[in-house]
Design a protein around this motif. Structure first.
Motif, PDB file in Angstrom:
ATOM      1  N   GLN A 187       0.822  -1.241   0.162  1.00 46.13           N
ATOM      2  CA  GLN A 187       0.138  -0.063   0.071  1.00 46.13           C
ATOM      3  C   GLN A 187       0.795   1.267  -0.168  1.00 46.13           C
ATOM      4  OE1 GLN A 187      -3.398   0.390  -0.227  1.00 46.13           O
ATOM      5  NE2 GLN A 187      -3.877  -1.548  -0.009  1.00 46.13           N
ATOM      6  N   ILE A 188       1.988   1.251   0.685  1.00 45.43           N
ATOM      7  CA  ILE A 188       2.703   2.560   0.910  1.00 45.43           C
ATOM      8  C   ILE A 188       3.578   2.842  -0.548  1.00 45.43           C
ATOM      9  CG2 ILE A 188       5.067   3.353   1.737  1.00 45.43           C
ATOM     10  CD1 ILE A 188       4.224   1.934   4.246  1.00 45.43           C
ATOM     11  N   LYS A 189       3.989   1.616  -1.042  1.00 41.64           N
ATOM     12  CA  LYS A 189       4.601   1.703  -2.700  1.00 41.64           C
ATOM     13  C   LYS A 189       3.764   2.188  -3.422  1.00 41.64           C
ATOM     14  CE  LYS A 189       8.380  -1.547  -1.686  1.00 41.64           C
ATOM     15  NZ  LYS A 189       8.884  -2.904  -2.208  1.00 41.64           N
ATOM     16  N   SER A 190       2.491   1.744  -3.345  1.00 43.24           N
ATOM     17  CA  SER A 190       1.325   2.082  -4.516  1.00 43.24           C
ATOM     18  C   SER A 190       0.946   3.610  -4.389  1.00 43.24           C
ATOM     19  CB  SER A 190       0.070   1.190  -4.168  1.00 43.24           C
ATOM     20  OG  SER A 190      -0.546   1.664  -2.871  1.00 43.24           O
ATOM     21  N   LYS A 191       1.306   3.929  -3.050  1.00 48.82           N
ATOM     22  CA  LYS A 191       0.876   5.633  -3.201  1.00 48.82           C
ATOM     23  C   LYS A 191       2.221   6.534  -3.404  1.00 48.82           C
ATOM     24  CE  LYS A 191      -2.421   4.681   0.209  1.00 48.82           C
ATOM     25  NZ  LYS A 191      -3.683   5.078  -0.537  1.00 48.82           N
ATOM     26  N   GLY A 192       3.313   5.892  -3.848  1.00 46.81           N
ATOM     27  CA  GLY A 192       4.276   6.508  -4.480  1.00 46.81           C
ATOM     28  C   GLY A 192       5.345   6.676  -3.498  1.00 46.81           C
ATOM     29  N   PHE A 193       5.470   6.361  -2.300  1.00 50.42           N
ATOM     30  CA  PHE A 193       6.585   6.765  -1.152  1.00 50.42           C
ATOM     31  C   PHE A 193       7.645   5.815  -1.291  1.00 50.42           C
ATOM     32  CE2 PHE A 193       2.687   8.343   0.988  1.00 50.42           C
ATOM     33  CZ  PHE A 193       3.137   9.279   1.791  1.00 50.42           C
ATOM     34  N   GLU A 194       8.878   6.287  -1.084  1.00 47.58           N
ATOM     35  CA  GLU A 194      10.019   5.426  -0.938  1.00 47.58           C
ATOM     36  C   GLU A 194      10.366   4.788   0.418  1.00 47.58           C
ATOM     37  OE1 GLU A 194      14.894   5.881  -1.231  1.00 47.58           O
ATOM     38  OE2 GLU A 194      13.507   7.328  -2.220  1.00 47.58           O
ATOM     39  N   ILE A 195      10.257   3.569   0.437  1.00 51.36           N
ATOM     40  CA  ILE A 195      10.630   2.825   1.984  1.00 51.36           C
ATOM     41  C   ILE A 195      12.198   2.921   2.112  1.00 51.36           C
ATOM     42  CG2 ILE A 195      10.327   1.152   3.368  1.00 51.36           C
ATOM     43  CD1 ILE A 195       7.956   0.365   1.701  1.00 51.36           C
ATOM     44  N   ILE A 196      12.529   3.693   3.203  1.00 52.94           N
ATOM     45  CA  ILE A 196      13.890   3.699   3.649  1.00 52.94           C
ATOM     46  C   ILE A 196      14.243   2.532   4.310  1.00 52.94           C
ATOM     47  CG2 ILE A 196      15.736   5.035   5.076  1.00 52.94           C
ATOM     48  CD1 ILE A 196      14.406   6.493   2.695  1.00 52.94           C
ATOM     49  N   SER A 197      15.475   1.864   4.007  1.00 54.20           N
ATOM     50  CA  SER A 197      15.795   0.654   4.783  1.00 54.20           C
ATOM     51  C   SER A 197      16.383   0.749   5.872  1.00 54.20           C
ATOM     52  CB  SER A 197      17.021   0.155   3.944  1.00 54.20           C
ATOM     53  OG  SER A 197      18.234   0.701   4.008  1.00 54.20           O
ATOM     54  N   ALA A 198      16.373  -0.341   6.698  1.00 54.97           N
ATOM     55  CA  ALA A 198      16.759  -0.444   8.570  1.00 54.97           C
ATOM     56  C   ALA A 198      18.306  -0.022   8.147  1.00 54.97           C
ATOM     57  CB  ALA A 198      16.469  -1.660   8.980  1.00 54.97           C
ATOM     58  N   ASP A 199      19.020  -0.538   7.314  1.00 51.40           N
ATOM     59  CA  ASP A 199      20.424  -0.194   7.132  1.00 51.40           C
ATOM     60  C   ASP A 199      20.923   1.328   7.122  1.00 51.40           C
ATOM     61  OD1 ASP A 199      20.950  -3.035   7.198  1.00 51.40           O
ATOM     62  OD2 ASP A 199      21.111  -3.180   5.188  1.00 51.40           O
ATOM     63  N   VAL A 200      19.986   1.881   6.357  1.00 51.86           N
ATOM     64  CA  VAL A 200      19.980   3.435   6.357  1.00 51.86           C
ATOM     65  C   VAL A 200      19.962   4.058   7.583  1.00 51.86           C
ATOM     66  CG1 VAL A 200      19.269   5.622   5.347  1.00 51.86           C
ATOM     67  CG2 VAL A 200      19.973   3.319   3.723  1.00 51.86           C
ATOM     68  N   ALA A 201      18.460   3.564   8.330  1.00 53.68           N
ATOM     69  CA  ALA A 201      18.317   4.237   9.612  1.00 53.68           C
ATOM     70  C   ALA A 201      19.355   3.965  10.661  1.00 53.68           C
ATOM     71  CB  ALA A 201      16.887   3.647  10.045  1.00 53.68           C
ATOM     72  N   GLY A 202      19.969   2.859  10.633  1.00 54.71           N
ATOM     73  CA  GLY A 202      20.862   2.509  11.529  1.00 54.71           C
ATOM     74  C   GLY A 202      22.227   3.290  11.674  1.00 54.71           C
ATOM     75  N   LYS A 203      22.432   4.065  10.668  1.00 59.67           N
ATOM     76  CA  LYS A 203      23.557   4.881  10.709  1.00 59.67           C
ATOM     77  C   LYS A 203      23.289   5.982  11.343  1.00 59.67           C
ATOM     78  CE  LYS A 203      25.208   2.591   6.228  1.00 59.67           C
ATOM     79  NZ  LYS A 203      25.518   2.837   4.928  1.00 59.67           N
ATOM     80  N   THR A 204      22.167   6.381  11.754  1.00 58.10           N
ATOM     81  CA  THR A 204      22.011   7.648  12.265  1.00 58.10           C
ATOM     82  C   THR A 204      22.075   7.866  13.896  1.00 58.10           C
ATOM     83  OG1 THR A 204      19.494   6.815  13.138  1.00 58.10           O
ATOM     84  CG2 THR A 204      19.764   7.798  11.116  1.00 58.10           C
ATOM     85  N   ASN A 205      22.338   8.881  14.331  1.00 61.83           N
ATOM     86  CA  ASN A 205      22.942   9.359  15.821  1.00 61.83           C
ATOM     87  C   ASN A 205      21.668   8.885  16.435  1.00 61.83           C
ATOM     88  OD1 ASN A 205      25.043  10.716  14.950  1.00 61.83           O
ATOM     89  ND2 ASN A 205      24.252  12.683  14.874  1.00 61.83           N
ATOM     90  N   THR A 206      20.539   8.975  16.171  1.00 59.19           N
ATOM     91  CA  THR A 206      19.350   8.375  16.851  1.00 59.19           C
ATOM     92  C   THR A 206      19.493   7.038  17.611  1.00 59.19           C
ATOM     93  OG1 THR A 206      17.835  10.105  15.945  1.00 59.19           O
ATOM     94  CG2 THR A 206      16.807   8.157  17.277  1.00 59.19           C
ATOM     95  N   TYR A 207      19.783   6.471  16.574  1.00 62.76           N
ATOM     96  CA  TYR A 207      19.832   4.729  16.714  1.00 62.76           C
ATOM     97  C   TYR A 207      21.341   4.161  17.391  1.00 62.76           C
ATOM     98  CZ  TYR A 207      15.339   3.334  14.898  1.00 62.76           C
ATOM     99  OH  TYR A 207      13.981   3.281  14.772  1.00 62.76           O
ATOM    100  N   GLU A 208      22.153   5.232  17.785  1.00 62.60           N
ATOM    101  CA  GLU A 208      23.499   4.872  18.283  1.00 62.60           C
ATOM    102  C   GLU A 208      23.273   4.358  19.550  1.00 62.60           C
ATOM    103  OE1 GLU A 208      27.499   7.049  19.652  1.00 62.60           O
ATOM    104  OE2 GLU A 208      26.080   8.133  18.948  1.00 62.60           O
TER     105      GLU A 208
END
Length: 356
Positions: free
Chosen positions: A111-132
């Motif tokens: 459903q998310i993809k059908s509405k034109g959203f790009e889904i960010i991967s967990a690998d990308v999110a894992g590099k943030t300061n928030t998830y340190e």
């Protein structure tokens, strides 16, 4: 001609039978709490799924005690009364709970993809300061919740991060949870993507008021549903000195979209929280009925004459009832999936419309 008519009648009968036994849902009454949605028009059409979990009520154990003692004007005594009630669902297995979680997650991603959203991967999110300092996990798995009688399923292919309580201590983790700004901080770290968290609760019972008087009385009503905001009492297995003997389990179906973070104050720029106004019932899966456990201590009005006066003694009474509720697993799976999809689709549609 006669053959065609017979075939048509057979088709109508089969269609009628199918409709009679089709999975039925109760009235769907969604609601939402929103803030700052006008800012979404300038945000990137990207989403990161930070949480997607389905919580199932599998059993519940209750206990109530009424202490006896002297009657009015010491004209006798009454014994203690203790009522226990255990109710659970039969037939279901981990594979059923996993199947539901996988199905809902896959449909949600589509459903998310059908509405034109790009889904960010967990690998990308894992590099943030928030998830340190956070720990990464990946589904599929089913685990026992810290709430009595509840198990949680994480879908296959879903990767997420969590704060390991064993490293920070439960008390400290609870404190962090109370002032949690992870969603908006993560959104900011990922250049203002939308961060969505899904938390669904499937309960099969609710507490019913039971007049106590001078007895111990427990009542519950069986009803399968996605709960709006339900709190249910349960007997605690923890006998520690600082723990209560009764725990209260709260379930509320939510889908939360968060985007952006203000530099001052740290609050989110945009928030959409999808909820339910009332329980979204799933019909024809379990029998809806009231189950009760009742006990009343014996009373001694007569007593026994002794040299020191009347001596009263009354027997303590107890009632323990266990009920396993039969479940049609096929209907359970289909019903929960159907209700979950309707809840998620409605709120995803409502939220995504703000980007147009």
């Amino acid at each position: 001609m006669k053959t065609k008519l017979t075939s048509l009648l057979l088709f109508v009968v089969l269609l009628f039978i199918q409709n009679v036994f089709a999975q039925e849902l109760g009235e769907f009454k969604p609601k939402e709490d929103t803030f700052g949605l006008g800012k979404l028009k300038s945000k990137p059409k990207k989403i990161y799924i930070s949480n997607f979990s389905i919580n199932y009520q599998l059993f519940n154990v209750k206990q109530k005690t009424n202490k006896g003692g002297s009657l009015f004007r010491d004209k006798g005594v009454q014994g203690d009364a203790t009522a226990e009630l255990m109710v659970g669902l039969g037939s279901l297995s981990e594979s059923d709970f996993q199947l539901i979680a996988n199905n809902l997650y896959q449909d949600f991603v589509s459903q998310i993809k059908s509405k034109g959203f790009e889904i960010i991967s967990a690998d990308v999110a894992g590099k943030t300061n928030t998830y340190e300092g956070f720990t990464k996990a990946k589904g599929p798995f089913v685990i026992a919740s810290d709430k009595p009688g509840i198990i949680t399923a994480v879908p296959e292919g879903f990767e997420f991060y969590y704060m390991d309580r064993s490293k920070v201590g439960k008390a400290l983790a609870a404190k962090f949870g109370a002032m949690n700004t992870t969603q908006q901080s993560l959104s900011k770290d990922l250049d203002d993507v939308v961060v969505v968290a899904v938390d669904l609760y499937v309960f099969f019972m609710k507490d019913v008021y039971a007049f106590q008087g001078n007895a111990a009385n427990i009542k519950i009503k069986t009803q399968l549903s996605l709960v709006a905001n339900e709190t249910i009492a349960a007997k605690s297995d923890d006998k520690g000195i600082f723990k209560k003997q009764v725990e209260y389990i709260t379930g509320a179906n939510t889908i939360n979209f968060t985007c952006g973070k203000y530099p001052i104050g740290g609050s989110a720029e945009s928030v959409y929280t999808g909820l339910l106004k009332k329980d979204f019932t799933i019909e024809n899966v379990i029998d809806e009925k009231v189950i009760q456990s009742y006990a009343k201590g014996a009373v001694d009005f007569v007593g026994t004459d002794t040299y020191f006066g009347k001596y009263y003694e009354a027997e303590n009474k107890s009632s323990a009832k266990t009920t396993i509720i039969p479940v049609d697993t096929k209907k359970y799976n289909e019903g929960v999936i159907k209700a979950g999809k309707e809840f998620l689709k409605y709120h995803l549609d409502a939220f995504s419309s703000e980007f147009k």
